[in-house]
Design an enzyme around this catalytic site. Sequence first.
Site, PDB file in Angstrom:
ATOM      1  CB  SER A   7      -0.903   0.008   1.229  1.00 11.72           C
ATOM      2  OG  SER A   7      -1.549   1.263   1.356  1.00 11.72           O
ATOM      3  CE  LYS A  58     -11.269  -2.237  -0.047  1.00  9.54           C
ATOM      4  NZ  LYS A  58     -11.175  -1.824  -1.461  1.00  9.54           N
ATOM      5  CB  THR A 143     -16.298 -19.472  -6.516  1.00 10.28           C
ATOM      6  OG1 THR A 143     -16.398 -18.428  -5.544  1.00 10.28           O
ATOM      7  CG2 THR A 143     -14.962 -20.177  -6.367  1.00 10.28           C
TER       8      THR A 143
END
Length: 245
Positions: A7, A58, A143
């Site tokens: 990050s 998140k 998936t």
Amino acid sequence: GDPVSQSQGHLFHNDYFRKNGTNAVYVKFKVSSNELNEFFGLLPGLPFQGFSVTMPLKQDIQRFVNCFDNESEKIGAINTLRMDPDNISGLNTDGIGAISSVEKIKKVSGKKMLIIGAGGSARAIAFEANKRGASSIVVINRTLAHCDDLVRELNCVCYDFDSIENVPKEVFDFAFNTLPFTAELSEATLAKLKTFFSNQTVVMDINYQSSQSRFVNLANQCQSHVIAGYEMFVEQALMQQKYWL
């Protein structure tokens, strides 16, 4: 989040604080899903005013939020927290940041969109694209396990990697890769995706470290318009700054 080593949030936000004379510092914490209870248990009394939230937290982070922005609640994922005196408030700036960045090339309204991945960022982008009038949104994920809400709430059509052949043969106006930078797409998957790209497609890999990712290289081969993921990062980070301060 976990990982956070790649990050660059600390570079952007600390530079922003310096330029604006804000008495604040931005630091990175590696926190896994099974550490969230302990992490939030330690926060009371500590001088944190806000947090950025990244993969894979998140969606898990929502259970610690007391006050949701209406749109973030509908998205079902949060990338920004604000520590208020009596509440933890949550916001999602990913979708607005991504769509605002690509709309510098052309508007999303009435256009066809492809999203790779079905996590928090994908949900935010799909929500914002739907809000701005995208005519169709196709999601392709490893998936179908996390796609039910996307289909039901955000009017998406979902496929897994093994059924890409079933995606209607058409060229998309926009294409986003939202998978983690560690999840490179296979050559077989890329060959199938290539039929969806043209020189009219606007493409973004939201991982701003991935300027040479296979997804971006594919877009360059098709002479598509590539928007750097860093553009999205800057747009969403500026929204975070306004929310925190």
